[in-house]
Design a protein around this motif. Structure first.
Motif, PDB file in Angstrom:
ATOM      1  N   VAL A 152       0.807  -1.218   0.000  1.00  0.00           N
ATOM      2  CA  VAL A 152       0.000   0.000   0.000  1.00  0.00           C
ATOM      3  C   VAL A 152       0.844   1.273   0.000  1.00  0.00           C
ATOM      4  O   VAL A 152       0.292   2.377   0.016  1.00  0.00           O
ATOM      5  N   GLY A 153       2.171   1.128  -0.023  1.00  0.00           N
ATOM      6  CA  GLY A 153       3.030   2.309  -0.026  1.00  0.00           C
ATOM      7  C   GLY A 153       3.793   2.512  -1.313  1.00  0.00           C
ATOM      8  O   GLY A 153       4.238   3.617  -1.608  1.00  0.00           O
ATOM      9  N   VAL A 154       3.959   1.443  -2.075  1.00  0.00           N
ATOM     10  CA  VAL A 154       4.728   1.480  -3.317  1.00  0.00           C
ATOM     11  C   VAL A 154       3.797   1.182  -4.485  1.00  0.00           C
ATOM     12  O   VAL A 154       2.925   0.305  -4.389  1.00  0.00           O
ATOM     13  N   ASP A 155       3.974   1.902  -5.576  1.00  0.00           N
ATOM     14  CA  ASP A 155       3.232   1.624  -6.799  1.00  0.00           C
ATOM     15  C   ASP A 155       3.815   0.350  -7.403  1.00  0.00           C
ATOM     16  O   ASP A 155       4.966   0.345  -7.866  1.00  0.00           O
ATOM     17  N   VAL A 156       3.042  -0.741  -7.392  1.00  0.00           N
ATOM     18  CA  VAL A 156       3.597  -2.032  -7.808  1.00  0.00           C
ATOM     19  C   VAL A 156       3.848  -2.098  -9.313  1.00  0.00           C
ATOM     20  O   VAL A 156       4.566  -2.992  -9.780  1.00  0.00           O
ATOM     21  N   ALA A 157       3.280  -1.174 -10.076  1.00  0.00           N
ATOM     22  CA  ALA A 157       3.505  -1.169 -11.527  1.00  0.00           C
ATOM     23  C   ALA A 157       4.777  -0.423 -11.903  1.00  0.00           C
ATOM     24  O   ALA A 157       5.445  -0.777 -12.873  1.00  0.00           O
ATOM     25  N   THR A 158       5.141   0.591 -11.104  1.00  0.00           N
ATOM     26  CA  THR A 158       6.313   1.409 -11.440  1.00  0.00           C
ATOM     27  C   THR A 158       7.482   1.210 -10.486  1.00  0.00           C
ATOM     28  O   THR A 158       8.616   1.510 -10.833  1.00  0.00           O
ATOM     29  N   GLY A 159       7.205   0.754  -9.275  1.00  0.00           N
ATOM     30  CA  GLY A 159       8.261   0.602  -8.277  1.00  0.00           C
ATOM     31  C   GLY A 159       8.521   1.855  -7.468  1.00  0.00           C
ATOM     32  O   GLY A 159       9.293   1.816  -6.504  1.00  0.00           O
ATOM     33  N   GLY A 160       7.881   2.955  -7.819  1.00  0.00           N
ATOM     34  CA  GLY A 160       8.048   4.193  -7.075  1.00  0.00           C
ATOM     35  C   GLY A 160       6.992   4.336  -5.996  1.00  0.00           C
ATOM     36  O   GLY A 160       6.125   3.470  -5.821  1.00  0.00           O
ATOM     37  N   PRO A 161       7.042   5.453  -5.247  1.00  0.00           N
ATOM     38  CA  PRO A 161       6.018   5.681  -4.219  1.00  0.00           C
ATOM     39  C   PRO A 161       4.623   5.736  -4.840  1.00  0.00           C
ATOM     40  O   PRO A 161       4.461   6.205  -5.971  1.00  0.00           O
ATOM     41  N   THR A 167      -8.680   7.530  -7.448  1.00  0.00           N
ATOM     42  CA  THR A 167      -8.931   6.098  -7.601  1.00  0.00           C
ATOM     43  C   THR A 167      -7.607   5.402  -7.922  1.00  0.00           C
ATOM     44  O   THR A 167      -6.673   6.018  -8.452  1.00  0.00           O
ATOM     45  N   TYR A 168      -7.552   4.126  -7.583  1.00  0.00           N
ATOM     46  CA  TYR A 168      -6.357   3.325  -7.834  1.00  0.00           C
ATOM     47  C   TYR A 168      -6.759   2.059  -8.563  1.00  0.00           C
ATOM     48  O   TYR A 168      -7.942   1.740  -8.695  1.00  0.00           O
ATOM     49  N   THR A 169      -5.758   1.327  -9.007  1.00  0.00           N
ATOM     50  CA  THR A 169      -5.957   0.011  -9.593  1.00  0.00           C
ATOM     51  C   THR A 169      -5.236  -1.017  -8.731  1.00  0.00           C
ATOM     52  O   THR A 169      -4.046  -0.847  -8.431  1.00  0.00           O
ATOM     53  N   PHE A 170      -5.966  -2.055  -8.323  1.00  0.00           N
ATOM     54  CA  PHE A 170      -5.338  -3.140  -7.579  1.00  0.00           C
ATOM     55  C   PHE A 170      -4.958  -4.241  -8.551  1.00  0.00           C
ATOM     56  O   PHE A 170      -5.795  -4.703  -9.348  1.00  0.00           O
ATOM     57  N   LEU A 171      -3.690  -4.653  -8.499  1.00  0.00           N
ATOM     58  CA  LEU A 171      -3.163  -5.670  -9.405  1.00  0.00           C
ATOM     59  C   LEU A 171      -2.845  -6.927  -8.592  1.00  0.00           C
ATOM     60  O   LEU A 171      -1.802  -7.010  -7.950  1.00  0.00           O
ATOM     61  N   PHE A 177      -1.258  -1.926  -5.214  1.00  0.00           N
ATOM     62  CA  PHE A 177      -1.983  -0.882  -5.935  1.00  0.00           C
ATOM     63  C   PHE A 177      -1.061  -0.105  -6.863  1.00  0.00           C
ATOM     64  O   PHE A 177       0.157  -0.031  -6.658  1.00  0.00           O
ATOM     65  N   SER A 178      -1.686   0.505  -7.870  1.00  0.00           N
ATOM     66  CA  SER A 178      -0.983   1.391  -8.778  1.00  0.00           C
ATOM     67  C   SER A 178      -1.889   2.569  -9.108  1.00  0.00           C
ATOM     68  O   SER A 178      -3.113   2.424  -9.185  1.00  0.00           O
ATOM     69  N   ALA A 179      -1.266   3.743  -9.268  1.00  0.00           N
ATOM     70  CA  ALA A 179      -2.029   4.915  -9.695  1.00  0.00           C
ATOM     71  C   ALA A 179      -2.155   4.961 -11.218  1.00  0.00           C
ATOM     72  O   ALA A 179      -3.026   5.635 -11.759  1.00  0.00           O
ATOM     73  N   ASP A 180      -1.283   4.221 -11.907  1.00  0.00           N
ATOM     74  CA  ASP A 180      -1.335   4.158 -13.374  1.00  0.00           C
ATOM     75  C   ASP A 180      -0.865   2.766 -13.777  1.00  0.00           C
ATOM     76  O   ASP A 180       0.334   2.497 -13.857  1.00  0.00           O
ATOM     77  N   ALA A 181      -1.828   1.878 -14.017  1.00  0.00           N
ATOM     78  CA  ALA A 181      -1.501   0.469 -14.256  1.00  0.00           C
ATOM     79  C   ALA A 181      -1.475   0.114 -15.732  1.00  0.00           C
ATOM     80  O   ALA A 181      -1.600  -1.058 -16.089  1.00  0.00           O
ATOM     81  N   ALA A 182      -1.310   1.087 -16.609  1.00  0.00           N
ATOM     82  CA  ALA A 182      -1.306   0.806 -18.043  1.00  0.00           C
ATOM     83  C   ALA A 182      -0.207  -0.203 -18.377  1.00  0.00           C
ATOM     84  O   ALA A 182       0.956  -0.022 -18.020  1.00  0.00           O
ATOM     85  N   GLY A 183      -0.593  -1.278 -19.043  1.00  0.00           N
ATOM     86  CA  GLY A 183       0.378  -2.282 -19.455  1.00  0.00           C
ATOM     87  C   GLY A 183       0.753  -3.286 -18.386  1.00  0.00           C
ATOM     88  O   GLY A 183       1.572  -4.175 -18.629  1.00  0.00           O
TER      89      GLY A 183
END
Length: 247
Positions: A152-161, A167-171, A177-183
């Protein structure tokens, strides 16, 4: 073979014969122990109070070296969680927690911290707490204990905070979660910022604060759907508690 005495919560029970039962016990120090309680239903048997699902007691068991059924030789009933038998929502909540233990843990793999959390959540429901809060805390504790705690602290799609967003995307395949899960690979589930905030609070101090029933339900459903992805099957009691789970 070893004889052990351990505190336990009964999470499964079947009639084995007219006088005996087959049970699955979640014990504090020995994990899940499956066994046969021979003569458990006889009047003068050493099984005080009887062996029933969602009760706590002290169990005496003879464990075999293999994964064969243990011999449950005694049971001293100590706690019954009465609200679980007065309220259908409370009963469904208790059964879901028992099912979660049964399907998420391996047999005879000790998890004393999760045992304590199960007792705490059953007691909370029995003290007339809103069942959804106890279920959410236990789902989080189970995922944490088994190594699948959502990020819940790291964007799992990008590796950054994880950036602030409405809204978020749960993968589920990436476990967070990711704020931008494109791809991003695999399924992607939309989640509100409030859901992420609730899970962050759980991961911080373990408390929920004052939350609306709707927000607790959304967070519970997301974790239940994630549990389904992790296990590869739906926990049987989920349907009674949540109805149809939609990602």
């Amino acid at each position: 073979m070893a004889t052990v005495i351990d505190e336990a919560v009964c999470i499964r029970q079947w009639d084995w014969s007219e006088t005996s039962q087959t049970v699955s016990l979640f014990t504090r120090e020995h994990g899940i122990v499956r066994g046969v309680a021979k003569g458990a239903k006889r009047e003068k048997a050493p099984f005080s109070g009887g062996l029933e699902v969602l009760t706590r007691g002290e169990a005496t068991a003879i464990l075999k070296p293999s994964a064969d059924l243990a011999n449950i030789t005694a049971w001293d009933l100590q706690e019954v969680f009465p609200a679980l038998r007065r309220s259908l929502p409370a009963f469904y909540a208790g059964m879901y927690m028992a099912d979660l233990v049964h399907h998420a843990l391996s047999e005879r793999d000790p998890h004393p911290r999760l045992f304590e959390r199960l007792l705490g959540c059953l007691r909370a429901v029995s003290a007339d707490e809103v069942p959804a809060g106890a279920v959410l805390r236990f789902q989080w504790a189970t995922l944490d204990e088994t190594g699948y705690r959502p990020e819940v602290g790291v964007d799992v799609a990008t590796g950054g905070p994880l950036a602030e967003a409405r809204t978020y995307t749960f993968l589920p395949r990436l476990g967070g979660f990711s704020a931008d899960a494109a791809g991003a690979p695999g399924p992607a589930w939309r989640a509100r910022a409030e859901t992420v905030a609730i899970l962050r609070q759980l991961g911080g101090n373990g408390e929920l604060g004052v939350r609306s029933p709707q927000s607790l339900d959304r967070a519970n459903r997301l974790l239940a759907a994630y549990v389904r992805e992790v296990l590869g099957r739906e926990v049987p009691a989920a349907a009674a508690l949540f109805g149809e789970l939609r990602a």
